[in-house]
Design a protein around this motif. Structure first.
Motif, PDB file in Angstrom:
ATOM      1  N   ASP A  87     -35.403  54.529  11.859  1.00 34.89           N
ATOM      2  CA  ASP A  87     -35.081  54.902  13.233  1.00 34.89           C
ATOM      3  C   ASP A  87     -36.306  55.573  13.863  1.00 34.89           C
ATOM      4  O   ASP A  87     -36.791  56.582  13.339  1.00 34.89           O
ATOM      5  N   ARG A 105     -35.989  59.354  14.470  1.00 30.54           N
ATOM      6  CA  ARG A 105     -36.025  60.141  13.228  1.00 30.54           C
ATOM      7  C   ARG A 105     -37.442  60.206  12.683  1.00 30.54           C
ATOM      8  O   ARG A 105     -37.877  61.234  12.151  1.00 30.54           O
ATOM      9  N   THR A 116     -30.819  64.730  23.400  1.00 33.69           N
ATOM     10  CA  THR A 116     -29.813  65.791  23.457  1.00 33.69           C
ATOM     11  C   THR A 116     -29.852  66.610  22.172  1.00 33.69           C
ATOM     12  O   THR A 116     -30.266  66.104  21.114  1.00 33.69           O
ATOM     13  N   ASN A 117     -29.415  67.848  22.250  1.00 31.61           N
ATOM     14  CA  ASN A 117     -29.369  68.703  21.057  1.00 31.61           C
ATOM     15  C   ASN A 117     -28.508  68.101  19.943  1.00 31.61           C
ATOM     16  O   ASN A 117     -28.910  68.113  18.770  1.00 31.61           O
ATOM     17  N   PRO A 118     -27.304  67.567  20.248  1.00 30.44           N
ATOM     18  CA  PRO A 118     -26.486  66.968  19.184  1.00 30.44           C
ATOM     19  C   PRO A 118     -27.167  65.789  18.498  1.00 30.44           C
ATOM     20  O   PRO A 118     -27.065  65.617  17.282  1.00 30.44           O
ATOM     21  N   ALA A 119     -27.900  64.969  19.271  1.00 30.55           N
ATOM     22  CA  ALA A 119     -28.597  63.818  18.684  1.00 30.55           C
ATOM     23  C   ALA A 119     -29.684  64.291  17.727  1.00 30.55           C
ATOM     24  O   ALA A 119     -29.850  63.749  16.623  1.00 30.55           O
ATOM     25  N   SER A 130     -29.761  67.204  16.176  1.00 29.10           N
ATOM     26  CA  SER A 130     -29.087  67.825  15.030  1.00 29.10           C
ATOM     27  C   SER A 130     -28.612  66.767  14.030  1.00 29.10           C
ATOM     28  O   SER A 130     -28.661  66.981  12.812  1.00 29.10           O
ATOM     29  N   HIS A 131     -28.149  65.621  14.542  1.00 29.18           N
ATOM     30  CA  HIS A 131     -27.715  64.526  13.663  1.00 29.18           C
ATOM     31  C   HIS A 131     -28.878  64.033  12.802  1.00 29.18           C
ATOM     32  O   HIS A 131     -28.738  63.873  11.574  1.00 29.18           O
ATOM     33  N   HIS A 132     -30.020  63.803  13.414  1.00 24.68           N
ATOM     34  CA  HIS A 132     -31.183  63.330  12.655  1.00 24.68           C
ATOM     35  C   HIS A 132     -31.680  64.398  11.675  1.00 24.68           C
ATOM     36  O   HIS A 132     -32.070  64.080  10.543  1.00 24.68           O
ATOM     37  N   LYS A 165     -29.927  66.660  10.184  1.00 20.37           N
ATOM     38  CA  LYS A 165     -28.977  66.719   9.069  1.00 20.37           C
ATOM     39  C   LYS A 165     -29.293  65.656   8.032  1.00 20.37           C
ATOM     40  O   LYS A 165     -29.324  65.930   6.817  1.00 20.37           O
ATOM     41  N   ILE A 166     -29.563  64.427   8.498  1.00 18.70           N
ATOM     42  CA  ILE A 166     -29.896  63.331   7.582  1.00 18.70           C
ATOM     43  C   ILE A 166     -31.200  63.615   6.838  1.00 18.70           C
ATOM     44  O   ILE A 166     -31.295  63.438   5.616  1.00 18.70           O
ATOM     45  N   GLU A 222     -30.652  66.524   4.273  1.00 19.56           N
ATOM     46  CA  GLU A 222     -29.870  66.108   3.101  1.00 19.56           C
ATOM     47  C   GLU A 222     -30.681  65.228   2.165  1.00 19.56           C
ATOM     48  O   GLU A 222     -30.429  65.189   0.960  1.00 19.56           O
TER      49      GLU A 222
END
Length: 243
Positions: free
Chosen positions: A40, A43, A67-70, A72-74, A76-77, A80
């Protein structure tokens, strides 16, 4: 019965090794999974950014116009997977690349591919490194300024004197000091002075006027006023309450 390679081209032993290695499906799946993490573009940008800087979600979102949520999603991945890590500084959470071989190898691969495929990348990247080295030198200088001031709390040292002694522009000195220590130079050193004064009040029998001089105040009344504002009690009351 194991099937033999039809054409070995006098490289039988090499092909035998390669065939056995290719049979280790999990090894290749593991590496493929790592590459897929950065398939991506967003990312990939976030990972590359964090290879060069420690940033919070808000800054990353603003830089990448996401966006902040977008973001945060990347994050997190990536976290992890072990490619990046996070740490908390008071209320703020910062992210940076993990200090491990996997992250370093990926960073090197990305920059090598950028160098091969993207015109002028090397020149632009060199400027990043130059700026990074310059900033690191500034930070080291500010740490020396800090140590010098805390070791000489009894002296009143002006910004101009510091500027000359440490060869740094006064405005830059004040700006970088605040970036490193989170408060202005004057406020930070005042805090050290008050902490030193409190220590002397409790651990010594020095009179208040002498303690004032020890922490850089020629006027006892000025010292007492600043101390009361800082600790919400006078030096004498502080000494009495802590003995």
């Amino acid at each position: 019965m194991e099937q033999k390679i039809t054409h070995n081209h006098n490289e039988y032993f090499k092909l035998d090794f390669l065939k056995n290695q290719i049979g280790r499906q999990q090894d290749f799946q593991t590496v493929a999974d790592i590459f897929s993490l950065l398939a991506d573009p967003s990312r990939l940008k976030i990972f590359w950014l964090l290879c060069h800087s420690k940033e919070c979600v808000i800054n990353i979102a603003q830089i990448l116009k996401m966006t902040n949520p977008a973001v945060s999603h990347h994050l997190k991945i990536l976290r992890e997977s072990g490619l990046i890590e996070s740490y908390r500084d008071e209320r703020e959470v910062f992210y940076t690349v993990s200090n491990n071989t996997k992250s370093q190898a990926l960073h090197s691969i990305i920059e090598k591919l950028m160098s091969v495929n993207c015109p002028d990348f090397d020149n632009r990247h060199e400027k990043i490194n130059e700026n990074s080295d310059y900033l690191e030198n500034q930070i080291e200088t500010i740490k020396k300024v800090h140590d010098y001031l805390t070791q000489n709390l009894s002296k009143r040292i002006t910004i101009e004197e510091l500027s000359k002694q440490f060869a740094m522009n006064p405005t830059t000195l004040k700006t970088v000091f605040k970036d490193v220590y989170g408060s202005s130079l004057a406020a930070h050193i005042k805090e050290h002075r008050m902490e030193k004064a409190a220590e002397l009040l409790v651990q010594t029998q020095l009179p208040v006027n002498q303690i004032a001089l020890e922490v850089g105040y020629e006027s006892q009344s000025k010292f007492s006023s600043v101390f009361k504002d800082f600790y919400k009690q006078t030096p004498k009351d502080y000494k009495k309450n802590h003995q």
